[in-house]
Design a protein around this motif. Structure first.
Motif, PDB file in Angstrom:
ATOM      1  N   VAL A 128     -21.460   1.441  -9.874  1.00  0.00           N
ATOM      2  CA  VAL A 128     -20.372   0.513 -10.250  1.00  0.00           C
ATOM      3  C   VAL A 128     -19.360   0.498  -9.108  1.00  0.00           C
ATOM      4  N   LEU A 129     -18.931  -0.709  -8.697  1.00  0.00           N
ATOM      5  CA  LEU A 129     -17.964  -0.825  -7.603  1.00  0.00           C
ATOM      6  C   LEU A 129     -16.582  -0.311  -8.025  1.00  0.00           C
ATOM      7  N   GLY A 130     -15.852   0.229  -7.063  1.00  0.00           N
ATOM      8  CA  GLY A 130     -14.449   0.554  -7.341  1.00  0.00           C
ATOM      9  C   GLY A 130     -13.981   1.888  -6.808  1.00  0.00           C
ATOM     10  N   ASN A 131     -14.916   2.730  -6.397  1.00  0.00           N
ATOM     11  CA  ASN A 131     -14.485   4.001  -5.826  1.00  0.00           C
ATOM     12  C   ASN A 131     -13.767   3.763  -4.501  1.00  0.00           C
ATOM     13  N   PHE A 132     -14.247   2.790  -3.740  1.00  0.00           N
ATOM     14  CA  PHE A 132     -13.575   2.363  -2.512  1.00  0.00           C
ATOM     15  C   PHE A 132     -12.459   1.392  -2.922  1.00  0.00           C
ATOM     16  N   ALA A 133     -11.254   1.617  -2.425  1.00  0.00           N
ATOM     17  CA  ALA A 133     -10.123   0.753  -2.806  1.00  0.00           C
ATOM     18  C   ALA A 133     -10.415  -0.704  -2.429  1.00  0.00           C
ATOM     19  N   LEU A 134     -10.174  -1.600  -3.376  1.00  0.00           N
ATOM     20  CA  LEU A 134     -10.509  -3.019  -3.188  1.00  0.00           C
ATOM     21  C   LEU A 134      -9.444  -3.722  -2.334  1.00  0.00           C
ATOM     22  N   PRO A 135      -9.832  -4.254  -1.146  1.00  0.00           N
ATOM     23  CA  PRO A 135      -8.866  -4.945  -0.295  1.00  0.00           C
ATOM     24  C   PRO A 135      -8.616  -6.378  -0.765  1.00  0.00           C
ATOM     25  N   VAL A 136      -7.364  -6.794  -0.693  1.00  0.00           N
ATOM     26  CA  VAL A 136      -6.993  -8.184  -1.010  1.00  0.00           C
ATOM     27  C   VAL A 136      -6.102  -8.672   0.128  1.00  0.00           C
ATOM     28  N   GLU A 137      -6.535  -9.708   0.836  1.00  0.00           N
ATOM     29  CA  GLU A 137      -5.694 -10.264   1.907  1.00  0.00           C
ATOM     30  C   GLU A 137      -4.709 -11.244   1.290  1.00  0.00           C
ATOM     31  N   ILE A 138      -3.445 -11.116   1.690  1.00  0.00           N
ATOM     32  CA  ILE A 138      -2.389 -11.944   1.077  1.00  0.00           C
ATOM     33  C   ILE A 138      -1.496 -12.583   2.144  1.00  0.00           C
ATOM     34  N   ILE A 139      -0.777 -13.614   1.706  1.00  0.00           N
ATOM     35  CA  ILE A 139       0.311 -14.183   2.507  1.00  0.00           C
ATOM     36  C   ILE A 139       1.468 -13.176   2.448  1.00  0.00           C
ATOM     37  N   PRO A 140       1.995 -12.740   3.591  1.00  0.00           N
ATOM     38  CA  PRO A 140       2.999 -11.669   3.568  1.00  0.00           C
ATOM     39  C   PRO A 140       4.170 -11.893   2.599  1.00  0.00           C
ATOM     40  N   LEU A 141       4.688 -13.115   2.503  1.00  0.00           N
ATOM     41  CA  LEU A 141       5.871 -13.286   1.643  1.00  0.00           C
ATOM     42  C   LEU A 141       5.547 -13.154   0.153  1.00  0.00           C
ATOM     43  N   ALA A 142       4.258 -13.103  -0.181  1.00  0.00           N
ATOM     44  CA  ALA A 142       3.871 -12.978  -1.590  1.00  0.00           C
ATOM     45  C   ALA A 142       3.575 -11.526  -1.982  1.00  0.00           C
ATOM     46  N   LYS A 143       3.875 -10.581  -1.102  1.00  0.00           N
ATOM     47  CA  LYS A 143       3.513  -9.177  -1.373  1.00  0.00           C
ATOM     48  C   LYS A 143       4.024  -8.691  -2.732  1.00  0.00           C
ATOM     49  N   GLY A 144       5.278  -8.967  -3.040  1.00  0.00           N
ATOM     50  CA  GLY A 144       5.870  -8.470  -4.287  1.00  0.00           C
ATOM     51  C   GLY A 144       5.185  -9.052  -5.509  1.00  0.00           C
ATOM     52  N   VAL A 145       5.086 -10.354  -5.552  1.00  0.00           N
ATOM     53  CA  VAL A 145       4.540 -10.998  -6.756  1.00  0.00           C
ATOM     54  C   VAL A 145       3.050 -10.690  -6.906  1.00  0.00           C
ATOM     55  N   VAL A 146       2.314 -10.672  -5.795  1.00  0.00           N
ATOM     56  CA  VAL A 146       0.867 -10.392  -5.902  1.00  0.00           C
ATOM     57  C   VAL A 146       0.655  -8.933  -6.315  1.00  0.00           C
ATOM     58  N   SER A 147       1.452  -8.020  -5.753  1.00  0.00           N
ATOM     59  CA  SER A 147       1.309  -6.595  -6.141  1.00  0.00           C
ATOM     60  C   SER A 147       1.497  -6.434  -7.642  1.00  0.00           C
ATOM     61  N   ARG A 148       2.509  -7.095  -8.183  1.00  0.00           N
ATOM     62  CA  ARG A 148       2.776  -6.959  -9.633  1.00  0.00           C
ATOM     63  C   ARG A 148       1.609  -7.500 -10.461  1.00  0.00           C
ATOM     64  N   GLU A 149       1.027  -8.601 -10.013  1.00  0.00           N
ATOM     65  CA  GLU A 149      -0.129  -9.167 -10.729  1.00  0.00           C
ATOM     66  C   GLU A 149      -1.333  -8.232 -10.636  1.00  0.00           C
ATOM     67  N   LEU A 150      -1.552  -7.689  -9.432  1.00  0.00           N
ATOM     68  CA  LEU A 150      -2.733  -6.829  -9.234  1.00  0.00           C
ATOM     69  C   LEU A 150      -2.602  -5.527 -10.024  1.00  0.00           C
ATOM     70  N   GLU A 151      -1.365  -5.032 -10.170  1.00  0.00           N
ATOM     71  CA  GLU A 151      -1.172  -3.789 -10.935  1.00  0.00           C
ATOM     72  C   GLU A 151      -1.633  -3.952 -12.378  1.00  0.00           C
ATOM     73  N   LYS A 152      -1.597  -5.182 -12.883  1.00  0.00           N
ATOM     74  CA  LYS A 152      -2.033  -5.422 -14.269  1.00  0.00           C
ATOM     75  C   LYS A 152      -3.525  -5.150 -14.445  1.00  0.00           C
ATOM     76  N   LEU A 153      -4.265  -5.098 -13.331  1.00  0.00           N
ATOM     77  CA  LEU A 153      -5.706  -4.817 -13.422  1.00  0.00           C
ATOM     78  C   LEU A 153      -5.959  -3.328 -13.697  1.00  0.00           C
ATOM     79  N   GLY A 154      -4.916  -2.521 -13.533  1.00  0.00           N
ATOM     80  CA  GLY A 154      -5.054  -1.105 -13.884  1.00  0.00           C
ATOM     81  C   GLY A 154      -5.180  -0.162 -12.707  1.00  0.00           C
ATOM     82  N   GLY A 155      -5.244  -0.673 -11.488  1.00  0.00           N
ATOM     83  CA  GLY A 155      -5.376   0.213 -10.331  1.00  0.00           C
ATOM     84  C   GLY A 155      -4.038   0.503  -9.680  1.00  0.00           C
ATOM     85  N   LYS A 156      -4.086   1.287  -8.608  1.00  0.00           N
ATOM     86  CA  LYS A 156      -2.861   1.586  -7.855  1.00  0.00           C
ATOM     87  C   LYS A 156      -2.880   0.738  -6.588  1.00  0.00           C
ATOM     88  N   VAL A 157      -1.828  -0.063  -6.417  1.00  0.00           N
ATOM     89  CA  VAL A 157      -1.795  -1.037  -5.320  1.00  0.00           C
ATOM     90  C   VAL A 157      -0.955  -0.491  -4.175  1.00  0.00           C
TER      91      VAL A 157
END
Ligand code: 5RP
Length: 236
Positions: A128-157
């Motif tokens: 099962v995938l997930g032991n390796f931290a999943l990379p997500v490329e983002i637009i820099p100014l969206a770091k805050g909002v995207v981090s908050r959304e990704l945290e809802k998936l249950g991992g540590k961002v």
């Protein structure tokens, strides 16, 4: 046998695999230390291909150094095959990629190819995938909002920082890692990705995300995997 030897062995197996393609075509080439072994192994046979399309600046540099022709993806209709490594691969051929930060261009080139040939050693195979931290490329100014959304998936961002100083980008290790596209990378640790297709689609919908390093839609079709006893070829 050490990891470098395993990478070299699978790079040579991938060379033999792509040399079975009819001559005169264009090949998609991935990024990373295993892809580098493949490039080096293929170099003496470069005339078999009319050219290559590259998934990163680092790969382009290496291909050009060997004398391969590197084409703009916009000038290419399609590719018979794309050869690249992975950070993790599950039994269905879904992958986590982007450990080297090239996920966006890798996914674009993979989407142009009929076949994704994944090359790795057996340490990258997981149930099962997930032991390796999943990379997500983002637009820099969206770091805050995207981090908050990704945290809802249950991992540590966490924001990926530059490992080495890159003089060309004026990067130092305490600054964000900057991709070839000017993006930043958020790594999500601690996920158990039971449904890669669904998670890929879900993350793709977050505004500010450029690419998620889950390759479920663009999964591997052929896996060449090396271990101490040789290279196994699996059609997925
Ligand atoms: C780069 C990648 C690489 O393919 C992945 O990180 C594997 O690299 P390596 O062959 O060095 O282990 O996705 O963005």
């Amino acid at each position: 046998m050490n990891q470098d030897q395993l990478k070299q062995m699978v790079g040579e197996a991938a060379r033999d695999e792509v040399l079975k393609l009819p001559a005169g075509q264009i090949l998609g080439v991935g990024t990373g230390s295993t892809a580098n072994c493949f490039i080096d192994a293929l170099a003496p046979y470069k005339s078999h291909f009319a050219g290559t399309v590259s998934s990163s600046n680092a790969t382009t540099e290496r291909l050009l150094k060997h004398g391969f022709k590197v084409l703009d993806p916009n000038d290419v209709q399609g590719l018979p095959a794309y050869v690249d490594g992975a950070d993790e691969i599950d039994p269905a051929g879904h992958m986590i990629k982007g450990g080297g930060g090239a996920l966006t261009r890798e996914k674009i080139i993979a989407s142009m190819a009929k076949q994704f040939i994944c090359i790795c050693d057996s340490s990258k195979q997981v149930p099962v995938l997930g032991n390796f931290a999943l990379p997500v490329e983002i637009i820099p100014l969206a770091k805050g909002v995207v981090s908050r959304e990704l945290e809802k998936l249950g991992g540590k961002v966490s924001l990926r920082l530059a490992k080495n100083t890159r003089a060309d980008l004026h990067q130092t290790p305490s600054e964000p890692f900057v991709t070839d596209n000017g993006g930043w990378i958020l790594d999500i640790a601690g996920l158990q990705i039971a449904n890669p297709l669904q998670m890929e689609a879900q993350i793709n919908q977050i505004a500010g995300v450029i690419t998620v390093g889950l390759f479920a839609k663009e999964k591997a079709n052929i896996l060449l995997v090396s271990n101490a006893s040789g290279v196994e070829r699996l059609a997925l």
